[in-house]
Design an enzyme around this catalytic site. Structure first.
Site, mmCIF file in Angstrom:
data_model
loop_
_atom_site.group_PDB
_atom_site.id
_atom_site.type_symbol
_atom_site.label_atom_id
_atom_site.label_comp_id
_atom_site.label_asym_id
_atom_site.label_seq_id
_atom_site.Cartn_x
_atom_site.Cartn_y
_atom_site.Cartn_z
ATOM 1 N N LEU A 33 -7.566 11.181 3.201
ATOM 2 C CA LEU A 33 -8.764 11.135 2.345
ATOM 3 C C LEU A 33 -8.259 11.263 0.971
ATOM 4 C CD1 LEU A 33 -10.853 13.724 4.408
ATOM 5 C CD2 LEU A 33 -10.791 11.158 4.585
ATOM 6 N N HIS A 37 -13.257 9.265 -0.736
ATOM 7 C CA HIS A 37 -13.964 9.740 0.431
ATOM 8 C C HIS A 37 -14.848 11.139 0.085
ATOM 9 C CE1 HIS A 37 -10.354 7.850 2.530
ATOM 10 N NE2 HIS A 37 -11.424 7.451 3.077
ATOM 11 N N GLN A 154 -18.810 1.307 -1.355
ATOM 12 C CA GLN A 154 -19.046 -0.273 -1.805
ATOM 13 C C GLN A 154 -17.742 -0.848 -2.028
ATOM 14 O OE1 GLN A 154 -21.464 -2.076 -2.141
ATOM 15 N NE2 GLN A 154 -20.764 -3.604 -3.418
ATOM 16 N N LYS A 155 -16.444 -0.098 -1.989
ATOM 17 C CA LYS A 155 -15.506 -1.126 -2.141
ATOM 18 C C LYS A 155 -15.102 -1.783 -1.149
ATOM 19 C CE LYS A 155 -10.960 0.539 -1.496
ATOM 20 N NZ LYS A 155 -10.299 -0.705 -1.010
ATOM 21 N N SER A 191 -7.836 3.974 -3.204
ATOM 22 C CA SER A 191 -7.525 3.414 -1.689
ATOM 23 C C SER A 191 -6.609 4.128 -1.083
ATOM 24 C CB SER A 191 -7.590 1.973 -1.648
ATOM 25 O OG SER A 191 -6.874 1.517 -0.571
ATOM 26 N N ARG A 193 -4.451 2.824 0.574
ATOM 27 C CA ARG A 193 -3.377 1.814 0.412
ATOM 28 C C ARG A 193 -2.653 2.040 -0.673
ATOM 29 N NH1 ARG A 193 -6.316 -1.204 4.489
ATOM 30 N NH2 ARG A 193 -5.061 -1.149 6.479
#
Ligand code: PAF
Length: 284
Positions: A33, A37, A154-155, A191, A193
């Site tokens: 998270l 988030h 919305q990403k 993100s 990632r």
């Protein structure tokens, strides 16, 4: 701060939820998270009596050569961030809790498959089966938690569109809430990632949001030709392995060539050095 409860079995989740009286907001996540988030959890906390955050790295949405094994798993930290955001429950099941034996024996399970038209492009094209896995696990979470509202960022714009369609087409009685993209100070969309990025790629990754911003500036000056805007965005992505840059209608997510109504530009690209696949989008 609320007293957050961590639950790992469906049985305990069901019996705990039965004891609650009030509206439930669900924030489905794969953990690791971050502030993106947290903004979803905060939005859910404002609009519901109880907030459930699911933390589950869902194997059915990863392709064979994707990062399922190395996807970050940080439950202790997730608990802290979920608490700060105002969550009441973290539901963190194991794969064996979520899927039955047939999945582990045959790599097959009953799936919720969105129409080809929604998935044969953008992220669905380079990640075959990804959205089947997403829709399957989200449906399971909807059935287990029975939320009044569910919160998505919305990403992951294509994911959000497909989940909205799934809810409509399968008659789930759940309100889907679309939450804005949260960005780092330099503009990079947050993100999980991003943690894979090397130092040099982290600096370059900002070019993805810059490319979107420059295209938007051009659109605001009156340029309506999608290809001109796409070429402009592309010029900021030297060294990236660009998967797609596309402009779609906000209404039905179809590709558009000339922008006359609200549109969304989407980018997916792998960073030059660490080859981390990042996605981002901006309303034009
Ligand atoms: O967006 C994600 O993190 C995942 O795709 C989701 C919606 C939690 C399903 O696993």
């Amino acid at each position: 701060m609320k007293n957050l409860k961590v639950i790992s079995t469906k049985k305990e989740l069901k019996s705990y939820l039965k004891s609650l009286c009030g509206t439930i907001g669900l924030v489905p996540t794969m953990g690791a998270l971050h502030n993106g988030h947290k903004s979803l959890i905060e939005a859910a906390n404002k609009e519901n009596d109880f907030v459930v955050v699911s933390v589950f790295v869902n194997p059915t949405q990863f392709g064979p050569n994707e990062d399922y094994d190395k996807y970050p798993r940080t439950l202790d930290k997730d608990v802290e961030l979920a608490k700060e955001g105002g969550a009441d429950i973290i539901f963190a099941p194991s794969p064996k809790e979520m899927y039955t034996d047939i999945y582990f024996e045959e790599k097959e399970t009953t799936l919720v498959c969105p129409p080809y038209k929604y998935v044969n492009r953008l992220c669905g094209k380079s990640r075959p089966g990804h959205f089947d896995g997403v829709c399957t696990v989200v449906s399971k979470l909807f059935n287990l938690v029975k939320p009044n509202r569910a919160y998505f960022g919305q990403k992951d714009a294509q994911q959000l569109f497909i989940i909205q369609k799934m809810v409509e087409e399968l008659d789930f009685d759940i309100e889907i809430k679309k939450c804005p993209i949260v960005r780092e100070l330099d503009g990079l969309a947050i993100s999980s990632r991003n943690t894979y990025l090397s130092e040099s790629d982290r600096k370059k990754a900002v070019n993805i949001s810059l490319a979107l911003k420059k295209a938007k500036e051009l659109k605001d000056k009156g340029i309506k030709e999608a290809q001109t805007l796409i070429d402009t965005a592309f010029s900021y992505l030297e060294g990236f392995d660009v998967d797609y840059i596309e402009i779609v209608s906000l209404e039905d997510f179809t590709k558009i060539d000339t922008i006359n109504n609200k549109a969304l530009m989407l980018i997916a690209a792998k960073t030059p050095e660490t080859k981390v696949r990042l996605i981002d989008n901006m309303e034009l």
